[in-house]
Design a protein around this motif. Structure first.
Motif, PDB file in Angstrom:
ATOM      1  N   ALA A  31     -22.590  83.027  78.141  1.00  0.00           N
ATOM      2  CA  ALA A  31     -21.978  83.752  77.031  1.00  0.00           C
ATOM      3  C   ALA A  31     -22.029  82.943  75.743  1.00  0.00           C
ATOM      4  N   LEU A  32     -21.779  81.633  75.826  1.00  0.00           N
ATOM      5  CA  LEU A  32     -21.856  80.789  74.632  1.00  0.00           C
ATOM      6  C   LEU A  32     -23.286  80.738  74.084  1.00  0.00           C
ATOM      7  N   ALA A  33     -24.255  80.623  74.982  1.00  0.00           N
ATOM      8  CA  ALA A  33     -25.657  80.624  74.542  1.00  0.00           C
ATOM      9  C   ALA A  33     -26.037  81.961  73.923  1.00  0.00           C
ATOM     10  N   SER A  34     -25.522  83.044  74.461  1.00  0.00           N
ATOM     11  CA  SER A  34     -25.812  84.369  73.911  1.00  0.00           C
ATOM     12  C   SER A  34     -25.227  84.523  72.518  1.00  0.00           C
ATOM     13  N   GLY A  35     -24.001  84.021  72.309  1.00  0.00           N
ATOM     14  CA  GLY A  35     -23.419  84.078  70.982  1.00  0.00           C
ATOM     15  C   GLY A  35     -24.175  83.240  69.979  1.00  0.00           C
ATOM     16  N   LEU A  36     -24.740  82.128  70.436  1.00  0.00           N
ATOM     17  CA  LEU A  36     -25.509  81.257  69.552  1.00  0.00           C
ATOM     18  C   LEU A  36     -26.801  81.912  69.085  1.00  0.00           C
ATOM     19  N   MET A  37     -27.489  82.626  69.977  1.00  0.00           N
ATOM     20  CA  MET A  37     -28.781  83.220  69.655  1.00  0.00           C
ATOM     21  C   MET A  37     -28.672  84.652  69.152  1.00  0.00           C
ATOM     22  N   GLY A  38     -27.599  85.347  69.518  1.00  0.00           N
ATOM     23  CA  GLY A  38     -27.505  86.766  69.205  1.00  0.00           C
ATOM     24  C   GLY A  38     -27.524  87.074  67.724  1.00  0.00           C
ATOM     25  N   TYR A  39     -26.894  86.224  66.913  1.00  0.00           N
ATOM     26  CA  TYR A  39     -26.857  86.481  65.473  1.00  0.00           C
ATOM     27  C   TYR A  39     -28.271  86.553  64.898  1.00  0.00           C
ATOM     28  N   PHE A  40     -29.118  85.600  65.265  1.00  0.00           N
ATOM     29  CA  PHE A  40     -30.476  85.583  64.731  1.00  0.00           C
ATOM     30  C   PHE A  40     -31.300  86.749  65.278  1.00  0.00           C
ATOM     31  N   ILE A  41     -31.013  87.181  66.502  1.00  0.00           N
ATOM     32  CA  ILE A  41     -31.729  88.337  67.055  1.00  0.00           C
ATOM     33  C   ILE A  41     -31.478  89.574  66.202  1.00  0.00           C
ATOM     34  N   VAL A  42     -30.218  89.782  65.828  1.00  0.00           N
ATOM     35  CA  VAL A  42     -29.871  90.963  65.038  1.00  0.00           C
ATOM     36  C   VAL A  42     -30.409  90.847  63.618  1.00  0.00           C
ATOM     37  N   VAL A  43     -30.238  89.689  62.986  1.00  0.00           N
ATOM     38  CA  VAL A  43     -30.672  89.514  61.604  1.00  0.00           C
ATOM     39  C   VAL A  43     -32.190  89.600  61.492  1.00  0.00           C
ATOM     40  N   ARG A  44     -32.899  89.040  62.467  1.00  0.00           N
ATOM     41  CA  ARG A  44     -34.364  89.055  62.437  1.00  0.00           C
ATOM     42  C   ARG A  44     -34.944  90.361  63.001  1.00  0.00           C
ATOM     43  N   ARG A  45     -34.074  91.236  63.480  1.00  0.00           N
ATOM     44  CA  ARG A  45     -34.504  92.519  64.063  1.00  0.00           C
ATOM     45  C   ARG A  45     -35.451  92.300  65.237  1.00  0.00           C
TER      46      ARG A  45
END
Length: 280
Positions: free
Chosen positions: A12-26
């Protein structure tokens, strides 16, 4: 249950770390595709007699390198992602037909199983999370700049293509971890949904990432607790909690936007506004 709590928290911590860039970068489609690209790796590992997670990680990283190197623009990236996904899916079905023991492997890869996390997997999760944290910390500012406005960042000398490849490899590592927790079909609930919720709550990247990590951790904890109480698969409950939080925040945000009127210019003021004529 202890391994599930510890492993689920790390994922979950790793997902929160990467998820922001996934959404911003589409990159939501690429994120979903990488999980399916790892399927033939897991089934092929069964044929070779090696741990499925090694094949899963190898194919995810390989697919990430291809997508990152060949898909510079969003349109090109989607085409490359779809092509690699189609080939990997067919290869996974072929490997599955050859291996008689791959049915359980495919089920775990598709749907995940938090309660089947072993001590060795906990060590692997910890190592991968440390690598993700270190790499994101090193490239955070240029990666954020290139994610928000890639053309301007490239004009300023930021290596956008290299950062894209690095990000895709880091995403492949995060996907490898998340697949073992919730599976490929439910992957978005940890990597995308909490990040989208955090972005709706705050415009600050660091706060959005912290909120996404908190939502992911809460989803895992509540899902595991409810699974033990009601004898329901934990992956389903984890997804339900994460999506429920997102839906609540989305509804409140839409309701607030509908109540706030858009700024308008009075008609009389607009009609009587002085105008300047060009003079010779």
């Amino acid at each position: 249950m202890q391994n599930a709590l510890i492993g689920g928290t790390v994922v979950a911590l790793a997902s929160g770390l990467m998820g922001y860039f996934i959404v911003v970068r589409r990159n939501a489609f690429a994120c979903h595709a990488l999980a399916h690209i790892g399927l033939p790796g897991a089934t092929g590992a069964v044929l070779l007699g090696v741990p499925p997670v090694l094949g899963l990680g190898a194919f995810c990283v390989g697919g990430a390198l291809v997508i990152g190197a060949m898909g510079k623009r969003m349109a090109d990236r989607d085409v490359v992602t779809g092509t690699v996904l189609a080939f990997a899916t067919g290869l996974g079905l072929f490997f599955s037909s050859l291996a008689t023991k791959s049915s359980s492997t495919m089920t775990n890869v598709l749907f995940g199983n938090l309660l089947a996390i072993t001590g060795d997997q906990l060590v692997g999760f910890t190592v991968l999370f440390a690598i993700l944290t270190l790499c994101v910390g090193l490239v955070f500012r240029p990666l954020l700049y290139g994610s928000v406005n890639a053309p301007v960042a490239e004009a300023k000398g930021v290596p956008v293509r290299a950062l894209s490849v690095v990000f895709m490899v880091l995403l492949a590592l995060a996907v490898t971890m998340a697949v073992q927790a919730v599976g490929t079909l439910l992957l978005s609930a940890l990597l995308i949904t909490p990040a989208a919720t955090g972005i709706m709550l705050t415009p600050r990247p660091s706060r959005a990432m912290a909120i996404a990590a908190a939502i992911s951790v809460i989803s895992v904890w509540v899902g595991l607790g409810a699974s033990a109480m009601f004898n329901v698969p934990p992956s389903f409950l984890v997804v339900t909690v994460a999506c429920g939080i997102w839906l609540t925040v989305w509804s409140v945000d839409r309701s607030r936007q509908s109540r706030s009127p858009a700024p308008t210019i009075p008609v009389g003021q607009a009609m009587t506004a002085p105008t300047r004529c060009p003079t010779r």
